[in-house]
Design an enzyme around this catalytic site. Structure first.
Site, PDB file in Angstrom:
ATOM      1  CE  LYS A   1      46.758  50.688 119.317  1.00  0.00           C
ATOM      2  NZ  LYS A   1      45.849  49.804 120.048  1.00  0.00           N
TER       3      LYS A   1
ATOM      4  NE  ARG B   1      44.995  46.390 126.362  1.00  0.00           N
ATOM      5  CZ  ARG B   1      45.232  46.803 125.108  1.00  0.00           C
ATOM      6  NH1 ARG B   1      46.443  47.202 124.768  1.00  0.00           N
ATOM      7  NH2 ARG B   1      44.267  46.810 124.203  1.00  0.00           N
TER       8      ARG B   1
HETATM    9  C1  PLP Z   1      45.593  48.788 119.370  1.00  0.00           C
HETATM   10  C2  PLP Z   1      44.370  48.008 119.393  1.00  0.00           C
HETATM   11  C3  PLP Z   1      43.912  47.415 118.221  1.00  0.00           C
HETATM   12  C4  PLP Z   1      44.701  47.451 116.934  1.00  0.00           C
HETATM   13  O1  PLP Z   1      45.902  46.762 117.138  1.00  0.00           O
HETATM   14  P1  PLP Z   1      46.944  46.439 115.964  1.00  0.00           P
HETATM   15  O2  PLP Z   1      47.933  45.554 116.601  1.00  0.00           O
HETATM   16  O3  PLP Z   1      47.515  47.737 115.528  1.00  0.00           O
HETATM   17  O4  PLP Z   1      46.186  45.760 114.885  1.00  0.00           O
HETATM   18  C5  PLP Z   1      42.724  46.720 118.285  1.00  0.00           C
HETATM   19  N1  PLP Z   1      42.027  46.617 119.439  1.00  0.00           N
HETATM   20  C6  PLP Z   1      42.443  47.161 120.590  1.00  0.00           C
HETATM   21  C7  PLP Z   1      41.636  47.003 121.817  1.00  0.00           C
HETATM   22  C8  PLP Z   1      43.634  47.873 120.608  1.00  0.00           C
HETATM   23  O5  PLP Z   1      44.049  48.416 121.754  1.00  0.00           O
END
Ligand code: PLP
Length: 362
Positions: free
Chosen positions: A37, A132
């Protein structure tokens, strides 16, 4: 043809980062889900993750998963943002594993999976205090796991997971992750079998691997930033990780004006382009350059870092960025290119800006 601003992807560096982190996880029995993402699912990055041997590939956004599927990638897909009811049909169509925290949504997923003749895997999220997504009430957590296990025949309860450090900035300590293992074991006792995965978080959980104090039973992490940009653990957490590159992605932009001007605005000061009433330091007349990119493209001026350390980012509006080039030895001219390191936030913005061209380098 216009070439800049350009978002440069440095593949060799990226591949190094993938291998460094994935091997450290694998050594501890942890499967890595590569999360794309942060870079808006650039196809070459997706492919590199697959080549590097990740067990799952995922994102928080459906359009990224669509890109992954359209590329013909066969690695199981994971949706790391809990789905809305409105997304259920697409989730079943495109996603192998989703994170969930509402029985209502899982019932809808089950129904849709039946309709599409599919089995869908779910990881139930536990909120350990970051506030969250995820179950807060432990009884509700176990009760829901039992419903998924026994009543939702088209869903497979793959495991439990948590996320830390995104909203509440809560640290993924060994204690927090032990709590997740305890929650998983409560569920296992109730359903009478072992869960395949206990998913211990994102990049913010990597310190437990670096310090070798990850609870034994955590066997999955979902990693984006820590591989793609590799800066947060070094810059914010002060880990010594000389095996990582922090310039896997860089930004290049073109100078369109070079002039000596005052540093303090001249006239009656009201509001800037974003409605703020800023303070300006008067440093006399200084040489500055304007480059053709702005906050629209990268967020804010503290999210881009000139590689020439003598350049200062002074300010910006949506489409212009003002650089102080008084102190640099280089005689920058109109048409010259300035290169920046970026961070996770500017990576998000830049890869989403239609005016920033993405270019892949060796
Ligand atoms: C964005 C996200 C990740 C990955 O996060 P990074 O900080 O890019 O490693 C993993 N799990 C969830 C639930 C996320 O929202």
């Amino acid at each position: 043809m216009r070439e800049y601003p350009k978002y440069c992807v440095h593949m060799k560096k990226l591949e190094n980062n993938m291998e460094q982190i994935i091997s450290r996880c694998t050594e501890k029995g942890i499967d890595v889900a590569g999360i794309v993402k942060g870079c808006n699912a650039i196809p070459e990055v997706n492919e590199a993750y697959v080549e590097a041997g990740i067990k799952m590939i995922g994102s928080s956004r459906m359009n990224h998963i669509r890109t992954i599927k359209a590329q013909g990638i066969k690695t199981p897909t994971i949706l790391v943002r809990i789905p809305t009811l409105g997304e259920v049909e697409e989730v079943i169509e495109l996603i192998d594993i989703s994170l969930n925290s509402e029985v209502e949504v899982m019932k809808a997923l089950n129904k849709e999976a039946g309709k599409q003749g599919k089995k869908h895997k779910v990881i139930i999220m536990v909120d350990l205090g970051d506030l969250r997504e995820g179950f807060w009430d432990k009884d509700e957590l176990v009760k829901t796991a039992l419903v998924v296990e026994n009543e939702l025949e088209n869903l497979e309860l793959l495991g439990v997971g948590t996320n830390l450090g995104c909203y509440g900035a809560v640290t993924a300590t060994t204690e927090k992750l032990n709590e997740l293992v305890e929650d998983a074991e409560k569920i296992e006792k109730a359903i009478g079998r072992e869960l395949k995965y206990i998913s211990g978080g994102a990049t913010t959980s990597l310190p437990r691997i670096l310090e070798d104090n990850m609870p034994e039973r955590i066997n999955m992490l979902r990693i984006g930033e820590g591989i793609l940009n590799g800066r947060d653990l070094i810059d914010l957490w002060k880990y010594d990780m000389d095996y990582m590159y922090t310039d896997t992605f860089t930004l290049k932009a073109e100078i369109m004006e070079v002039k000596v001007k005052p540093t303090h605005p001249v006239g009656e000061i009201m509001f800037d382009a974003f409605g703020y009433k800023p303070k300006y330091e008067d440093r006399g007349n200084r040489k500055r350059a304007l480059i053709g990119i702005g906050k629209f493209d990268y967020g804010s001026t503290d999210m881009i870092f000139p590689i020439d350390p003598k350049i200062q980012v002074v300010g910006a509006s949506s489409d212009h960025t003002i650089l102080d080039i008084e102190d640099t030895e280089i005689d920058y001219k109109v048409g010259d290119i300035i290169e920046f390191k970026i961070c996770y936030a500017s990576m998000l913005y830049l890869t989403n800006s239609p005016d920033v061209k993405i270019e892949i380098f060796e």
